[in-house]
Design an enzyme around this catalytic site. Structure first.
Site, PDB file in Angstrom:
ATOM      1  N   ASN A 134     -16.493  13.723 -10.637  1.00  0.00           N
ATOM      2  CA  ASN A 134     -15.591  13.629 -11.841  1.00  0.00           C
ATOM      3  C   ASN A 134     -14.243  13.814 -11.433  1.00  0.00           C
ATOM      4  O   ASN A 134     -13.318  13.104 -12.003  1.00  0.00           O
ATOM      5  CB  ASN A 134     -16.060  15.047 -12.527  1.00  0.00           C
ATOM      6  CG  ASN A 134     -15.062  15.209 -13.801  1.00  0.00           C
ATOM      7  OD1 ASN A 134     -15.272  14.152 -14.752  1.00  0.00           O
ATOM      8  ND2 ASN A 134     -14.235  16.207 -14.023  1.00  0.00           N
ATOM      9  N   LYS A 152       0.880  -1.246  -0.062  1.00  0.00           N
ATOM     10  CA  LYS A 152       0.069  -0.017  -0.036  1.00  0.00           C
ATOM     11  C   LYS A 152       0.870   1.444   0.026  1.00  0.00           C
ATOM     12  O   LYS A 152       1.958   1.415   0.905  1.00  0.00           O
ATOM     13  CB  LYS A 152      -1.090  -0.007   1.155  1.00  0.00           C
ATOM     14  CG  LYS A 152      -1.933   1.083   1.426  1.00  0.00           C
ATOM     15  CD  LYS A 152      -2.923   0.905   2.486  1.00  0.00           C
ATOM     16  CE  LYS A 152      -2.251   1.155   3.818  1.00  0.00           C
ATOM     17  NZ  LYS A 152      -1.890   2.767   4.076  1.00  0.00           N
ATOM     18  N   ASP A 180      -3.347   4.061  -1.822  1.00  0.00           N
ATOM     19  CA  ASP A 180      -4.317   4.591  -0.513  1.00  0.00           C
ATOM     20  C   ASP A 180      -4.236   6.212  -0.656  1.00  0.00           C
ATOM     21  O   ASP A 180      -3.714   7.021   0.214  1.00  0.00           O
ATOM     22  CB  ASP A 180      -3.469   4.199   0.763  1.00  0.00           C
ATOM     23  CG  ASP A 180      -4.100   4.423   1.994  1.00  0.00           C
ATOM     24  OD1 ASP A 180      -5.425   5.081   1.833  1.00  0.00           O
ATOM     25  OD2 ASP A 180      -3.669   4.522   3.129  1.00  0.00           O
ATOM     26  N   PHE A 181      -5.198   6.515  -1.623  1.00  0.00           N
ATOM     27  CA  PHE A 181      -5.184   8.015  -1.759  1.00  0.00           C
ATOM     28  C   PHE A 181      -6.621   8.559  -0.932  1.00  0.00           C
ATOM     29  O   PHE A 181      -6.752   9.735  -0.884  1.00  0.00           O
ATOM     30  CB  PHE A 181      -5.312   8.368  -3.316  1.00  0.00           C
ATOM     31  CG  PHE A 181      -4.189   8.172  -3.972  1.00  0.00           C
ATOM     32  CD1 PHE A 181      -2.892   7.825  -3.396  1.00  0.00           C
ATOM     33  CD2 PHE A 181      -4.015   8.276  -5.403  1.00  0.00           C
ATOM     34  CE1 PHE A 181      -1.741   7.813  -4.254  1.00  0.00           C
ATOM     35  CE2 PHE A 181      -2.970   8.089  -6.029  1.00  0.00           C
ATOM     36  CZ  PHE A 181      -1.708   7.940  -5.511  1.00  0.00           C
ATOM     37  N   LYS A 182      -7.460   7.675  -0.455  1.00  0.00           N
ATOM     38  CA  LYS A 182      -8.476   7.825   0.185  1.00  0.00           C
ATOM     39  C   LYS A 182      -9.234   9.166  -0.523  1.00  0.00           C
ATOM     40  O   LYS A 182      -9.612  10.218   0.023  1.00  0.00           O
ATOM     41  CB  LYS A 182      -8.068   8.684   1.592  1.00  0.00           C
ATOM     42  CG  LYS A 182      -7.638   7.392   2.577  1.00  0.00           C
ATOM     43  CD  LYS A 182      -7.471   8.008   4.111  1.00  0.00           C
ATOM     44  CE  LYS A 182      -6.890   6.662   4.926  1.00  0.00           C
ATOM     45  NZ  LYS A 182      -5.716   6.089   4.573  1.00  0.00           N
TER      46      LYS A 182
END
Length: 220
Positions: A68, A34, A60-62
């Site tokens: 869009n 991750k 893991d960019f949350k």
């Protein structure tokens, strides 16, 4: 992502060479790695492709924006070789659908945060975690994220999602979560970071966690 070791490494370093070295050393003991914003912002999206050449990468960019923007972020992850992306659900069903639809186009996965592992998560996440979990099931995501630091949350979320979705559980090691306990409560994978990558021997630390899980399974 195959469930061989039930361990995912949270590779929260920022140096590219260090990241690749640790990833290589632990690759036989983890099922995925991750990566988050710190490493990608310093090393570029290329680091996802570099690591994904030999082990699945979870971005893991949350992700938590309008539909869009969520779509554009997910496209970048999958175009860079990412196997899956972690997103937030509190932005609503339309934003989550944008992530799921994009993942489906690429044949990849979306995991939704239902609760977080740090103490402050109890302030706002816990009151809505069940609703997010139910929405995740309805949206057809691949899995959810629930904290190893609060096994009662893992059990509760597992009851809601049933066997339909996978569960990733962060917070093992430095944050205090116990790998075997969390797997017993319903997680499919545990996530550990600092206890592994800050060690002088990351591979040995990863191996210990995997062995702990296997030893406990052998008792049951």
């Amino acid at each position: 992502m195959k469930k061989n070791n039930q361990l995912i490494l949270a590779l929260d370093v920022i140096d590219r060479n260090r990241a690749l070295d640790v990833a290589d050393r632990v690759s036989k003991y983890v099922d995925a790695i991750k990566v988050g914003y710190p490493l990608v912002l310093k090393s570029g999206m290329e680091i996802i492709r570099d690591i994904s050449s030999y082990i699945p990468v979870i971005a893991d960019f949350k992700v938590a924006d309008i539909p869009n923007t969520n779509r554009l972020i997910c496209e970048q992850v999958f175009n860079s070789g990412g196997d899956s992306v972690i997103v937030h659900g509190f932005t609503g069903r339309d934003s989550l659908d944008a992530c799921v639809n994009t993942a489906n186009e690429y044949g990849q996965k979306v995991y939704v945060v239902t609760d977080m592992s740090h103490p402050g998560a109890v302030d706002f996440f816990q009151p809505v975690s069940e609703k997010i979990a139910r929405m995740s099931v309805e949206a057809g995501v691949s899995g959810v994220v629930a904290p190893a630091t609060r096994t009662e949350s893992v059990e509760n979320i597992r009851r809601i999602i049933g066997k339909e979705l996978d569960m990733l559980s962060p917070g093992v090691g430095t944050q205090g979560g116990n790998a075997a306990d969390v797997i017993n409560k319903g997680a499919d994978w545990v996530i550990a970071g600092r206890s592994i990558y800050q060690s002088e021997s990351p591979e040995n630390e990863a191996r210990k966690i995997v062995q702990e899980i296997r030893d406990d399974e052998g008792k049951s």
